[in-house]
Scaffold this motif. Structure first.
Motif, PDB file in Angstrom:
ATOM      1  N   LEU A  70     -73.826   8.999   3.980  1.00 38.51           N
ATOM      2  CA  LEU A  70     -74.347   9.028   5.169  1.00 38.51           C
ATOM      3  C   LEU A  70     -74.364  10.546   5.943  1.00 38.51           C
ATOM      4  N   ALA A  71     -73.118  10.843   5.971  1.00 38.94           N
ATOM      5  CA  ALA A  71     -73.018  12.473   6.501  1.00 38.94           C
ATOM      6  C   ALA A  71     -73.811  13.345   6.016  1.00 38.94           C
ATOM      7  N   ALA A  72     -74.098  13.294   4.655  1.00 35.78           N
ATOM      8  CA  ALA A  72     -74.762  14.381   4.030  1.00 35.78           C
ATOM      9  C   ALA A  72     -76.355  14.178   4.551  1.00 35.78           C
ATOM     10  N   ALA A 102     -73.018  -1.595  13.856  1.00 33.45           N
ATOM     11  CA  ALA A 102     -72.163  -0.823  12.887  1.00 33.45           C
ATOM     12  C   ALA A 102     -72.828   0.612  12.542  1.00 33.45           C
ATOM     13  N   ALA A 103     -74.194   0.585  12.267  1.00 32.54           N
ATOM     14  CA  ALA A 103     -74.964   1.656  11.632  1.00 32.54           C
ATOM     15  C   ALA A 103     -75.080   2.542  12.828  1.00 32.54           C
ATOM     16  N   ALA A 104     -75.353   2.094  14.074  1.00 32.18           N
ATOM     17  CA  ALA A 104     -75.645   3.121  15.007  1.00 32.18           C
ATOM     18  C   ALA A 104     -74.135   3.748  15.442  1.00 32.18           C
ATOM     19  N   GLU A 105     -73.031   3.086  15.371  1.00 36.90           N
ATOM     20  CA  GLU A 105     -71.659   3.788  15.793  1.00 36.90           C
ATOM     21  C   GLU A 105     -71.329   4.690  14.673  1.00 36.90           C
ATOM     22  N   ALA A 108     -73.431   7.714  15.393  1.00 35.85           N
ATOM     23  CA  ALA A 108     -72.733   8.381  16.403  1.00 35.85           C
ATOM     24  C   ALA A 108     -71.708   9.377  16.381  1.00 35.85           C
ATOM     25  N   GLY A 109     -70.904   8.945  15.371  1.00 32.55           N
ATOM     26  CA  GLY A 109     -69.671   9.774  14.856  1.00 32.55           C
ATOM     27  C   GLY A 109     -69.996  11.085  14.016  1.00 32.55           C
ATOM     28  N   ALA A 138     -69.116   5.965  21.980  1.00 33.86           N
ATOM     29  CA  ALA A 138     -68.397   6.316  20.564  1.00 33.86           C
ATOM     30  C   ALA A 138     -68.326   7.659  20.522  1.00 33.86           C
ATOM     31  N   ASN A 139     -69.315   8.553  21.045  1.00 31.17           N
ATOM     32  CA  ASN A 139     -69.548   9.911  21.004  1.00 31.17           C
ATOM     33  C   ASN A 139     -70.078  10.314  22.162  1.00 31.17           C
TER      34      ASN A 139
END
Ligand code: NAD
Length: 434
Positions: A70-72, A102-105, A108-109, A138-139
């Motif tokens: 996900l991060a990439a 869960a996906a949104a959070e 957010a990070g 969350a952020n």
């Protein structure tokens, strides 16, 4: 635009692939590693006509990729689409939003640059605001806008629907969000597709109202079909007669065994639950749900009575088990009620479905499968047609009859003309026709 698509199910995969075909650079993400490695091997995890070619074309062109990272996938994204599942929550029928939140959070990070978060999943009124609230909690330093962009594609015709939709609905509250969405859908705008801009709540409501209305049309014609049978009218003639009226429209007026699929059952239920949360009455939609549930069981009664009052010890060929043709999706299919009930009543079942076997084996329990309709009909006392695949629309009735032991066809989709079936020596039972 650079787009990240979270969830590569029926909607996320089709949307991501079609956006890449518009010329955007799309990264599709899924938690299911097996799905992503299949896609990276050039295999398509679902059956949807034309999808394989479009995936091959756009991966080769370098603007479509698949990952579990996900991060990439979020790096440099202009828009992040959430297209994860929103099934019925066990026990109460509300939409289960745990995958969405869960996906949104998670997103957010990870986001650093300003980005647009777009909800494509079907979500109840208020969800986009809650996504925003949760992401800010969350952020607090994350910079993003939210948009609601419900999807109206139909499985089996998903690419055509996505590429040439009747309209695109976009719920936004900021100029920035509107600009990004306009840029993403620019190829459709150029084709003069209506883009309906609304607030967040209206966009969320449009999706549920649309599905509830379509479900109501089906529920309505099914009840009219029952009455037609009793009074000697033909529901297909009635549907044609009313469908030419522009105020009514001819679509979704096909009588059958009740609607199924991954959307209408869960979305009508979730809408009624939302209404009760707000102390509002949706008596029409509630009645449609009850009528549709009852209809699937009523089909079992119809088959048993056509078979002379019992199916015990009878061999039944079942043609089609997916919830509609051109998909392998079995979610809430009428067959999930009909097949087990017939088996419990002592029938010996052989199923044929062009794409349903993989899902069906897991969901239908112990039944035999045949590779073609004539094989399924071998020695059968009766044939039931539940899903109107093209493969079942022009059967050689002579050959079918010769393969069978009995001569009964129960056609729950009105594919055949009663006089043709009778001419070939069949006893023929269909929906809403004399
Ligand atoms: P699906 O179950 O086929 O796919 C959902 C995918 O999301 C799965 O592959 C799952 O592994 C993945 N996923 C879940 N959580 C994730 C996460 N945190 N990160 C990455 N991936 C994750 O669902 P679908 O049928 O595509 O439906 C998706 C949404 O679209 C639902 O809200 C549905 O109501 C709506 N919708 C569906 C259709 C349809 O015809 N199927 C049409 C219009 C709208």
């Amino acid at each position: 635009m650079r787009i990240t698509m979270i969830g590569t199910g029926y909607v996320g995969l089709v949307s991501g692939v079609c956006f890449s075909d518009f010329g955007h650079e799309v990264t599709c993400v899924d938690k299911n590693a097996e799905k992503i490695s299949q896609l990276n091997r050039g295999e398509v995890p679902i059956f949807e006509p034309g999808l394989d070619l479009l995936i091959a074309k756009n991966t080769a062109a370098g603007n479509l990729s698949f990952t579990t990272d996900l991060a990439a996938a979020l790096e440099g994204a202009d828009a992040i689409f959430i297209a994860v599942g929103t099934p019925s929550r066990r026990g109460d029928g509300h939409a289960d939003l745990s995958f969405v939140y869960a996906a949104a959070e998670e997103i957010a990070g990870l986001i650093t640059d300003p980005v647009l978060i777009v909800t494509k999943s079907t979500v109840p009124v208020g969800t986009n605001r809650e996504i925003e609230r949760r992401m800010r909690a969350a952020n607090p330093s994350a910079r993003f806008d939210v948009a609601s962009n419900p999807e109206f594609l139909r499985e089996g015709a998903a690419i055509e629907d996505f590429m040439r939709p009747d309209r695109v609905v976009v719920g936004v509250e900021t100029d920035r969000a509107r600009e990004v969405m306009a840029e993403i859908y620019r190829p459709l705008f150029l084709r003069e597709t209506p883009i309906v801009y609304t607030g967040l709540e209206s966009a969320e409501m449009i999706k549920y109202a649309a599905n509830a209305f379509l479900a109501t049309k089906i529920g309505f014609i099914n009840e009219i079909a029952d009455l037609c049978e009793k009074v000697g009218a033909d529901v297909q003639q009635v549907a044609r007669g009313i469908g030419h009226d522009g105020r009514i429209g001819s679509k979704f007026l096909h009588a059958g065994p009740g609607y199924g699929g991954s959307c209408f059952p869960k979305d009508t239920l979730a809408l009624v639950r939302t209404a009760s949360d707000y102390d509002a009455r949706l008596s029409i939609v509630s009645a449609v749900i009850a009528a549709n549930d009852a209809r699937k069981s009523a089909m079992v009664g119809k088959i048993v009575s056509a078979a002379g009052g019992s199916v015990s010890g009878k061999r039944i060929a079942v043609l089609g088990v997916t919830f509609k043709p051109n998909t392998d999706d079995m979610r809430d299919a009428p067959s999930l009620v009909i097949v087990p009930a017939l088996r419990d009543a002592g029938a010996d079942l052989v199923i044929c479905d062009p794409q349903g076997q993989k899902e069906g084996e897991a969901m239908l329990g112990p039944v035999a499968w045949a590779g073609d309709p004539y094989g399924a009909a071998e020695g059968a006392d009766l044939v039931i047609l539940i899903t109107e695949w093209n493969e079942f629309r022009a059967l050689d009735l002579q050959r079918l009859g010769a393969a069978m032991r009995g001569n009964l066809i129960v056609d729950l989709r009105n594919v055949y003309r009663p006089e043709d079936a009778r001419r070939h020596g069949f006893e023929y039972v269909s929906i809403g026709r004399p």
